[in-house]
Design a protein around this motif. Sequence first.
Motif, short mmCIF file in Angstrom:
data_model
loop_
_atom_site.label_atom_id
_atom_site.label_comp_id
_atom_site.label_asym_id
_atom_site.label_seq_id
_atom_site.Cartn_x
_atom_site.Cartn_y
_atom_site.Cartn_z
N TYR D 167 0.84 -1.20 0.00
CA TYR D 167 0.00 0.00 0.00
C TYR D 167 0.87 1.25 0.00
N ALA D 223 -6.64 3.28 -6.63
CA ALA D 223 -6.78 1.85 -6.90
C ALA D 223 -7.70 1.58 -8.07
N HIS D 228 -5.01 -1.65 -9.11
CA HIS D 228 -5.68 -1.87 -7.83
C HIS D 228 -5.00 -2.96 -7.01
N TRP D 230 -2.85 -3.44 -4.94
CA TRP D 230 -2.55 -3.32 -3.51
C TRP D 230 -3.79 -3.32 -2.65
N LEU D 231 -4.97 -3.00 -3.25
CA LEU D 231 -6.13 -2.67 -2.42
C LEU D 231 -6.72 -3.83 -1.63
N LEU D 251 -10.00 6.46 -0.10
CA LEU D 251 -10.00 6.33 -1.56
C LEU D 251 -10.68 7.51 -2.23
N VAL D 306 -13.30 -2.16 -5.39
CA VAL D 306 -12.66 -2.03 -6.70
C VAL D 306 -13.71 -1.79 -7.78
#
Lengths: 581, 331, 98, 492
Positions: D167, D223, D228, D230-231, D251, D306
């Motif tokens: 992150y 993300a 994305h 890492w999310l 976010l 996401v």
Amino acid sequence: MPLPQILIALVPGLPLAMAALLAFAPARAAVRAVLPLAALPALALTLLPDSALLAEPWLMLGGQFGTDPVGRVFMGFSALIWAAAGWAAVGWMRGDDHATGFAACFLLAMAGNLGMFTARDVASLYALFALMSFASYGLVVHGRSGSAFAAGRIYIVFVVAGELALFAGLALMAANAGSLMLADLRAAPVSDIAAGLLLAGFAVKLGIMPLHVWLPPAHGAAPVPASAVLSGAMIKAGLFGMIAVMPFGVAEMPVHGTVLMAAGLVTIFAAGLGGVNSDSPKAVLGWSSVSQMGLMALGLGAALTVPGAWALVLPALMFQAAHHGLAKGALFLGTGAFGAAAALRGSWAALPLLALPMAALVGLAPLSGYAAKEGLRAALAAGPAGWVPWLVLALTLSGLVTTLLMGRYLLTLWRQVPTVPRAVVEGPGWVALPAATLAACGVLLLGLWPLAGFGPVPSSWPKDWLTQWPVAAGVVLSVAGAIWGHAQRVGPLVLLAQVMAPWHAAEAYGQHKVRMTQRAARRLARAIPAHIDAVAARWRLGQAAMAAVLVALLAVEAPALFSQIAEHAPFAAAGPDLPQP
Amino acid sequence: MSPPDPYLLLDLGLAATILVLALAALRQRDSFTMAVVFILFGLLVALAWVRLDAPDVALAEAAIGAGVTGALLLRTLRHVGGERRDPAPVPRVVAGMLGLSVAGFATLGGLALMATPRHGTGLIPAVAARMDQSGVEHPVTAVLLNFRAYDTLLEVVVVLAAVMAVWAIDRTIDRAAAPLPYLPGVALRGPIAGAYLRLVLPALALIGAYLVWIGAYSPGGAFQGGAVLAAAGVLSALARGGRWPRTAATMPLLRGSLVLGVVVFTGVGIWAAVAGGGVLHYPPAQAKPLILLIEASVALSIAATLTALFLGHMPQPAARIALRKGTTNDT
Amino acid sequence: MTPETIYGATGIALFAIGLYHALVLPSALRRIVALNVASVGAGFVMVIAAWRPGGGADPVPHALVITGIVVLVAATAVALALVRALHDADTTETDDTP
Amino acid sequence: MIPQIDLAAIDWMLVPVLAPLLGAIAGFVLPRAATAAGMAGLGLSAVGSAAITAQVRTGAAPSTAIGGWEPPLGIVLAADGLTAAFLLLTVVLTLAIGTTRALTPAPARGAAIFWPLMLLLVAGLNGAFLSTDIFNIYVTLEVAALAAVGLAVLTGSAAALRAALNYLLAGMLGGVLILLGIGLLFHAHGRLDLAGLAAVAGSAPSDGIALIAIIAGLALKAALFPLHAWLPAAHSNAQAPVSALLSALVLKAPLYVALRLWVGVLDPATASGTVLGVMGAGAILWGSVQALRAERLKLLVAYSTVAQVGLISLAFGLSAANPAAIAWTGAVTLMLAHGLAKAAMFMAAGRIVEEVGHDRIAELDRSPRRPTLAQFSFALAAISLIGLPPTLGFAGKWQLMEGAVRADAWIWLAMAMAGTLLSVGYLSRVLVGFLRFDRVRGAVGEHQGWTLADGPPLLLAVTAFGAGLFATHIIALLAAGAPLGQLPGAMQ
């Protein structure tokens, strides 16, 4: 606030408030006991002549509510059915573990169904329609049995698909019209896609083939009071929705009209076949509803093809809707009464109760069904020239279909006595009285109709009794079919098996195929994302993505960049510099 | 056309060396060498920035970008004893794709940068016109602590947030089983080291204070001075084996010195608002003392926070450390 | 050719080198170093934006670069603390601690 | 004598930044009083945000040049309807999350450090919402990013540490890209204030590269698929209130900044919108498919984020199709709706895990313990996320649809529809488990586990559900006083 506006707010407000009260344990018993009262504001509003307007600009996207003659007719018969079903539900749900949940879903669906008749703007109409549809899921699966969950699954799939189509169609129309008011929508030109989406979305609720799949199982699975409102009141909401948003009588849409009429023709007869092959009395009634909605499709299709016919078609359709709702509601409740009577060892006792709505449904003169058919016949005569003979023929033969279905209904009723809760066995009046009330209202409909302001009742006294031939033929065929079927069951089983063998083989093969396909699809659905996942991990999706995004953005920006760079000539001299301080 | 620059060759050589050092640092096999090359890289970048008339930035890069970051790298390498590599490296195809797209991005970016004329005046006249109201003589300090003081306040907050985050990370480690947090083997102990420290620490403190003070007139300032003070803090911590002082009483004092900069900065800002000017709107007459007050407290905080970031663990009461050292699997 | 073009190109090149290595290098420690290199590249762009041929540079970008350096050192410190903590966590995992 | 204080004359603009900042410091210096200091800081910042909103509603366009220095040299804080909406979202979410945290017994690890970190996060976010200076926005985003990383590791598991490292690295990379973009913009135009940049952006050759760098950086921080990666791990491995903060609020800041730059500053006609729209469409499909496959409840909710971020960024694709017609208010309403619903979902999921003891979706219907209230909150939030009427999600989707129809953007419309359908699919996986009782071993305890901590998620879910009824107010607020130009396509 004047009385009509208070009533308009109460139409969805009272059921919603009662549903909210159910959250408080001490109030639950009291609310469940006064379930039918929730429909009273709607009944009262029906009787008020004026169309009152209640504008709530703060609500959602600017809600507006009011009544008009069409809405009042729908509200009138629907409220009657809701009240009767609520009455029956009070008794039916005594001692049921999930009574509170049922009452909550019942009230929410009622709020949606009755409230939508007052909606004047798209968002409110859609919201209330969706509330009704989704709350009904709770009614369908109330039994918690495997078949109830299966029916619920099919139901919810169709509801979601229908809602999506409606959402898209309404958004399209609202954008075209530049307004959220239903009146503006009806006046604005409509695109073919929007009309198609809307017709499809509402046709799901009406159960017009091929969108009928959910209806018989759902109506069969729900408890008796819920089936009564599902079949009596809620499927008419689809008809109301079409009338409310589509530019009937204004726009000429021959393609859509033709498709609707064709679907209607198929529906009337195919639903008959489906019903005759069905084993549960309530499912047979559901099929009969599908068949009757085919008639609606005929009228709607004719009006789309020839806009001029709308003036005749609209009252005919509304009369048909009211008549069918009351009769079908009475029959569903009567099914419960039959179960109670059978448990008390007197099946015959319930027959008089069933006879009146059955007679009305098959179109026996001088009852409401005959009047409805005559009205529709006159209206269809104004339809598209090439289609008229076929439409009229189908209308006539639908009497035969309905009669056969009623015969099948009685037969299955006798073979498969519906189970009813103890509370109803001990007090059969809980279902018998509301059923009788609805049946009586069906008769009264003939007298009350002129008050609605759509002209006189279509003739209910036949000039020629020979017009009743489909009913007679249907009765004869039903009796013959029953006898023959009985003979087959006890007679040469081998012959039957041989006759049916190809069918069974085909059926087994089909089932096997479907199962294999399902399994393969499930395996693929699991394997493909897993595979993509593995590939993404191996190829470092995170890192590769950065390259992809950079390349995509560069590719998009490159032309402008190059032209600008060329304009400024690379290695240009710096801008005017600041003189030395 | 401007006359040819006599330093052009120096520029080309410096730029080439910087690029080579960057690549060497990243592609160097040995981790320790990497850290050293990275520090060298930072010093050369500072040199280039001096060449570009940015002595303040150069000072910051040398002290913080090269010095503090290098120290942090070395301290981490000492702790983990070498790097841990991903078991599976990025596939060549992906690396190639990435290389191509980054190269394309850089080529286009470079061309576009060349083709773009630098903005004529920038904010030079805007700053020059207001220097007399700023309270200091050095324009960079005026921008940092007056014109864009809000940015600088948030910058100090970022460093404070980093300390909190590092302590939150420290809290997650189960110390009973993990290696001890301090740095055995680099302890500066013994008579010679002691004498050295006695000599160096006051000198460092003096240099740091001077840098803060001079910031008002010429290159220097709170961050550069704070970094030098942090060096003193780190050295004295190393003398204790890389630990905080053992007395539990230091806890509130320590936390107080970590937040001092933000508190004074915010306090002065709010005081200015209450005094009627608006947040961070110093009255011109008091601007200079106020800015010096803020600079001094920010420098102290920066020194404390950088030391805390270097040590990387929360100060613990002495009793608990003793307990941990004595028994490894108690409770 | 002027110092501006030389160091402008150096800045962009440093940024590209840092960006590429921050994405492909196998160890977290090196990715952090690569990000520091990229940030120096961005700093170069700002420093040449401030530069004036005759002297008298723009102080605002200088202040921005100083802020950028401090912000990045803070983030680097947190990232390195995470690297150390992960190392400790993995070490204890391989030990036979319950 | 009581000094006269003129409330209207108070400059509220910095209160939402400084109040949480001071609360964080107080909580950090006095760990024992961290909860009290935290709630006080949140409360004071709520007062400031409410006051700013009130000023915006009256039509004033409040703005403050900090230190009295006007742009292009100084930094100006300004608020319009968009700012006010996000300030209010922050207030509602942080108060709810803070209350939950204050009501639950403190967890073993990281109890005291939670509050200062959360308040620094709030200060950073509020700063980003209020700022009109692009470099200042970068610094505020970094404050929020570091605080968020500190919060994300509080569970203390190795998985959480690994997720937090990824992150942080993604956030640093995004920050460095944004910094390069800012450098290029300053090089060409010599200024940093958004209003000034709006007048000149696009005129220099390097602006295209700056745009690419900034968009890529923001997309990485937000993300947006396919950036994305890492999310899901970061959001699903954190403590429940932290997941709620990260997913619902953190976010939104880069998305907000992207929207600000897109509508107010950069050239909205640029075809880059198509790229963002395609990324959004990919996010909807990929996020939904992964949510359909997820075995853990929190992972499902994280993947749904996401997908929802994708839905929001579809608006950028729409703007490429026809910039004049797109209803940005729809995208903003969706962001607000997602914030409320997602916070409720994560907190409810946390409660469910607490009561049931695990979050394996397939086995939720086997548990005899049913945290009814938490399940109810989850269901309500799910309804809002799907976008059924009358929820706020419905209001947002409706406006977005209308924008799509007006822009004749059929593909994007179909994608949004597909997203809705898929969200029904993956959320029903969970909801069906709540309703089934036939696989339970042992007696069902339907009403077990009601605690005070069930209140805030329920409140948030009810807000997400019911706020759609007041959508006209929200739309009116978004259209109010706009220093950077009104959101195009606002419905009146």
